[in-house]
Design a protein around this motif. Structure first.
Motif, PDB file in Angstrom:
ATOM      1  N   ALA A  82      -2.208  38.649 -33.035  1.00 31.83           N
ATOM      2  CA  ALA A  82      -2.946  37.388 -33.175  1.00 31.83           C
ATOM      3  C   ALA A  82      -2.051  36.365 -33.876  1.00 31.83           C
ATOM      4  N   PRO A  83      -2.276  35.086 -33.630  1.00 33.36           N
ATOM      5  CA  PRO A  83      -1.347  34.060 -34.110  1.00 33.36           C
ATOM      6  C   PRO A  83      -1.149  33.980 -35.616  1.00 33.36           C
ATOM      7  N   TYR A  84      -2.139  34.296 -36.409  1.00 27.82           N
ATOM      8  CA  TYR A  84      -2.004  34.118 -37.854  1.00 27.82           C
ATOM      9  C   TYR A  84      -2.184  35.428 -38.617  1.00 27.82           C
ATOM     10  N   HIS A  85      -1.951  36.534 -37.941  1.00 29.70           N
ATOM     11  CA  HIS A  85      -2.042  37.853 -38.553  1.00 29.70           C
ATOM     12  C   HIS A  85      -0.627  38.305 -38.902  1.00 29.70           C
ATOM     13  N   GLY A  86      -0.212  38.068 -40.121  1.00 29.50           N
ATOM     14  CA  GLY A  86       1.152  38.409 -40.526  1.00 29.50           C
ATOM     15  C   GLY A  86       2.170  37.462 -39.903  1.00 29.50           C
ATOM     16  N   GLN A  87       3.406  37.910 -39.833  1.00 30.29           N
ATOM     17  CA  GLN A  87       4.500  37.087 -39.334  1.00 30.29           C
ATOM     18  C   GLN A  87       4.940  37.469 -37.918  1.00 30.29           C
ATOM     19  N   SER A  88       4.303  38.457 -37.323  1.00 28.57           N
ATOM     20  CA  SER A  88       4.755  38.981 -36.040  1.00 28.57           C
ATOM     21  C   SER A  88       4.803  37.932 -34.937  1.00 28.57           C
ATOM     22  N   ALA A  89       3.784  37.096 -34.818  1.00 24.22           N
ATOM     23  CA  ALA A  89       3.763  36.077 -33.764  1.00 24.22           C
ATOM     24  C   ALA A  89       4.912  35.097 -33.960  1.00 24.22           C
ATOM     25  N   ARG A  90       5.153  34.696 -35.174  1.00 23.38           N
ATOM     26  CA  ARG A  90       6.245  33.765 -35.469  1.00 23.38           C
ATOM     27  C   ARG A  90       7.603  34.419 -35.200  1.00 23.38           C
ATOM     28  N   GLU A  91       7.748  35.694 -35.564  1.00 25.81           N
ATOM     29  CA  GLU A  91       9.007  36.406 -35.335  1.00 25.81           C
ATOM     30  C   GLU A  91       9.294  36.546 -33.836  1.00 25.81           C
ATOM     31  N   ALA A  92       8.261  36.795 -33.046  1.00 23.71           N
ATOM     32  CA  ALA A  92       8.439  36.892 -31.600  1.00 23.71           C
ATOM     33  C   ALA A  92       8.904  35.553 -31.037  1.00 23.71           C
ATOM     34  N   LEU A  93       8.271  34.496 -31.482  1.00 26.76           N
ATOM     35  CA  LEU A  93       8.647  33.157 -31.033  1.00 26.76           C
ATOM     36  C   LEU A  93      10.083  32.828 -31.452  1.00 26.76           C
ATOM     37  N   ASP A  94      10.436  33.132 -32.678  1.00 26.51           N
ATOM     38  CA  ASP A  94      11.798  32.877 -33.155  1.00 26.51           C
ATOM     39  C   ASP A  94      12.821  33.667 -32.333  1.00 26.51           C
ATOM     40  N   THR A  95      12.506  34.897 -32.003  1.00 29.16           N
ATOM     41  CA  THR A  95      13.409  35.723 -31.194  1.00 29.16           C
ATOM     42  C   THR A  95      13.620  35.105 -29.818  1.00 29.16           C
ATOM     43  N   ALA A  96      12.545  34.636 -29.203  1.00 32.70           N
ATOM     44  CA  ALA A  96      12.659  33.994 -27.889  1.00 32.70           C
ATOM     45  C   ALA A  96      13.518  32.734 -27.984  1.00 32.70           C
ATOM     46  N   LEU A  97      13.318  31.932 -29.015  1.00 27.89           N
ATOM     47  CA  LEU A  97      14.087  30.700 -29.178  1.00 27.89           C
ATOM     48  C   LEU A  97      15.571  30.974 -29.408  1.00 27.89           C
ATOM     49  N   VAL A  98      15.878  31.964 -30.221  1.00 23.60           N
ATOM     50  CA  VAL A  98      17.277  32.310 -30.483  1.00 23.60           C
ATOM     51  C   VAL A  98      17.940  32.815 -29.208  1.00 23.60           C
ATOM     52  N   SER A  99      17.265  33.699 -28.510  1.00 25.32           N
ATOM     53  CA  SER A  99      17.810  34.224 -27.258  1.00 25.32           C
ATOM     54  C   SER A  99      18.095  33.102 -26.266  1.00 25.32           C
ATOM     55  N   ALA A 100      17.136  32.238 -26.070  1.00 26.41           N
ATOM     56  CA  ALA A 100      17.291  31.135 -25.115  1.00 26.41           C
ATOM     57  C   ALA A 100      18.363  30.150 -25.567  1.00 26.41           C
ATOM     58  N   SER A 101      18.534  29.991 -26.872  1.00 28.46           N
ATOM     59  CA  SER A 101      19.543  29.046 -27.366  1.00 28.46           C
ATOM     60  C   SER A 101      20.963  29.505 -27.034  1.00 28.46           C
ATOM     61  N   TYR A 102      21.137  30.795 -26.731  1.00 30.97           N
ATOM     62  CA  TYR A 102      22.428  31.328 -26.302  1.00 30.97           C
ATOM     63  C   TYR A 102      22.536  31.376 -24.773  1.00 30.97           C
ATOM     64  N   ASP A 103      21.692  30.602 -24.104  1.00 35.63           N
ATOM     65  CA  ASP A 103      21.682  30.526 -22.635  1.00 35.63           C
ATOM     66  C   ASP A 103      21.431  31.871 -21.972  1.00 35.63           C
TER      67      ASP A 103
ATOM     68  N   SER B 142       0.320  27.091 -31.579  1.00 35.14           N
ATOM     69  CA  SER B 142       0.332  26.430 -30.272  1.00 35.14           C
ATOM     70  C   SER B 142       1.307  25.258 -30.257  1.00 35.14           C
ATOM     71  N   ALA B 143       1.465  24.588 -31.377  1.00 31.73           N
ATOM     72  CA  ALA B 143       2.439  23.493 -31.470  1.00 31.73           C
ATOM     73  C   ALA B 143       3.853  24.034 -31.351  1.00 31.73           C
ATOM     74  N   MET B 144       4.090  25.191 -31.931  1.00 30.41           N
ATOM     75  CA  MET B 144       5.419  25.797 -31.857  1.00 30.41           C
ATOM     76  C   MET B 144       5.717  26.294 -30.446  1.00 30.41           C
ATOM     77  N   LEU B 145       4.710  26.760 -29.743  1.00 32.96           N
ATOM     78  CA  LEU B 145       4.914  27.215 -28.366  1.00 32.96           C
ATOM     79  C   LEU B 145       5.321  26.072 -27.449  1.00 32.96           C
TER      80      LEU B 145
END
Length: 119
Positions: A12-33, A63-66
């Motif tokens: 769930a979006p605000y249950h711990g940091q997992s949702a944010r960590e997943a989003l950060d991982t996707a952004l980092v991966s994509a930033s390396y093309d 949702s804003a971060m997505l």
């Protein structure tokens, strides 16, 4: 198989940091093309609900971060149809730019990626 990453967010979006960590991982991966897919399953589908407001808690609204994903080349957010059905969520209450994957499509979708990160 070309190098590609699938980031799966199941919390769930605000249950711990997992949702944010997943989003950060996707952004980092994509930033390396690296071709990156973002898939929401389980309680992660709640991240896509329209009208979220995290103003009462000390966090940014997920949702804003997505919405920044397209800036990094992640144009589509994928969501598991079975997870929506289990939670009685219909696609019309989700943010724009979401592709619903039917149950039969999910294994093949995940297997087409060379790396999978599950949060």
């Amino acid at each position: 198989m070309a190098h590609s990453v699938c980031v799966i967010s199941t919390r769930a979006p605000y249950h711990g940091q997992s949702a944010r960590e997943a989003l950060d991982t996707a952004l980092v991966s994509a930033s390396y093309d690296i071709e990156t897919s973002f898939l929401l399953m389980g309680d992660g589908v709640y991240q896509l609900l329209k009208g979220q407001d995290a103003g009462q808690i000390p966090r940014k609204t997920i949702s804003a971060m997505l919405q920044v994903l397209p800036l990094y080349g992640i144009d589509t957010i994928y969501v598991d149809q079975a997870s929506l059905k289990e939670r009685s969520i219909t696609p019309d209450v989700l943010q724009e730019g979401v592709t619903v994957l039917a149950e039969g499509e999910l294994p093949q979708f995940i297997q087409q990626h060379s790396r999978v990160f599950n949060f």
